[in-house]
Design an enzyme around this catalytic site. Structure first.
Site, short mmCIF file in Angstrom:
data_model
loop_
_atom_site.label_atom_id
_atom_site.label_comp_id
_atom_site.label_asym_id
_atom_site.label_seq_id
_atom_site.Cartn_x
_atom_site.Cartn_y
_atom_site.Cartn_z
CB VAL A 23 -0.95 0.01 1.22
CG1 VAL A 23 -1.98 -1.10 1.10
CG2 VAL A 23 -0.17 -0.12 2.51
CB SER A 24 0.61 4.36 -1.86
OG SER A 24 0.58 3.61 -3.06
CB THR A 25 -0.39 6.65 2.30
OG1 THR A 25 -1.76 6.25 2.32
CG2 THR A 25 -0.07 7.33 0.98
CD GLN A 28 -3.29 3.70 -0.29
OE1 GLN A 28 -2.11 3.39 -0.36
NE2 GLN A 28 -4.03 3.94 -1.35
#
Length: 313
Positions: A23-25, A28
């Site tokens: 996941v990017s952040t 998330q």
């Protein structure tokens, strides 16, 4: 870990199915990816948090480094694994070199099937065409800009603007890390085996014998980066003990032997004489027995694997 059930009518390998969820952040969650991966049979799932634009992914690097032959790396979508087609192909090449496989649940990429391999080959051809087209477009753009009296490149870099320089530095660091990770499985195990008992000079010489173009300083800087990213033990950076003359000769002979195990003791001795290397006793003429003693020492110290056999004269 549990083994993947074997179906006699299936050509899928019997190794483990290992899921990778990114996941990017921090906001998330990876639960949705985990559910799909577990439904596909993955008992082990590795999670990563990181930007999709960056290739610096420590968890993925460790997974690729430790995955076993016959195992399959599984992702929900290709964009969870790689930031570009070239990055994907590099990762799959690393997996293939270890005898492992790759599968995407929502894309037609599965290196355990003929259809999946065909899709991968199509991707490779597309990537090659894309690189060629980008090169042509870049050349055409530079030519057009010069014809209008404009200089090619980033104006912010030419003007030394802080924001542009910061972006350039970040991009360079990301690229540097990506290059290190793409080849780490080939040179880092040698560094782990030799450090800190051997100097960076000894290790770079050993790597050069195996086809790697490393200077001692570049190698030390690369390992320092790997340590900072949690991909290598900080003990690798400890100061090495004082080196005896015989230790340098042992490393040199081990490098020659490992680069070509078919060389006889006499042939290695001839190479040392051509290098004008002095024997442990200071002589100029090398005997096969002196070479064998150094090879045996290298095996005892872990510099060479003990089962290797060196032929006599």
């Amino acid at each position: 870990m549990a083994k993947t059930p074997h179906n006699p009518s299936s050509r899928r390998p019997q190794g483990r199915l290992i899921g990778y969820a990114r996941v990017s952040t921090d906001e998330q969650a990876a639960e949705a990816q985990e559910m799909e991966l577990r439904s596909a049979g993955c008992d082990t799932i590795i999670q990563e948090r990181g930007s999709g634009a960056s290739r610096a992914r420590p968890a993925l690097a460790r997974l690729v480094r430790e995955i076993g032959a016959g195992d399959t790396l599984v992702v929900v979508r290709l964009d969870r694994l790689a930031r570009s087609v070239s990055h994907l192909l590099d990762l799959i090449e690393d997996l293939t070199a270890k005898g492992a496989h790759f599968r995407s649940l929502t894309d037609p990429i599965d290196t355990t099937t003929p259809q999946g391999m065909f899709s991968l080959q199509v991707l490779g051809a597309v990537a090659q065409l894309e690189r060629a087209l980008n090169s042509e477009r870049t050349k055409a753009g530079i030519k057009a800009a010069r014809a209008k009296g404009r200089l090619p490149g980033n104006p912010g870099i030419r003007e030394r603007r802080p924001d542009a320089l910061a972006k350039m530095t970040a991009a360079q660091k990301a690229g540097y890390g990506a290059r290190l990770q793409s080849s780490a499985t080939q040179w880092l195990p040698i560094v782990r085996r030799m450090r800190p008992d051997h100097t960076w000079d000894d290790i770079s010489r050993m790597l050069k014998q195996r086809g790697f173009d490393w200077t001692p300083e570049r190698l030390r800087r690369a390992v320092k980066w790997m340590v900072s990213e949690g991909m290598a033990d900080a003990a690798l950076l400890r100061k090495s003990p004082p080196r005896l003359p015989e230790d340098r000769l042992m490393t040199l002979v081990a490098g020659i032997h490992s680069s070509n195990p078919e060389l006889t003791l006499r042939e290695i001795a001839n190479q040392l004489e051509r290098f004008h290397e002095r024997t442990p006793r200071g002589g100029t003429k090398w005997a096969p027995s002196s070479v064998k003693n150094l090879i045996d020492r290298a095996k005892r110290s872990g510099l060479l694997e003990a089962p290797e056999h060196t032929r006599g004269e």
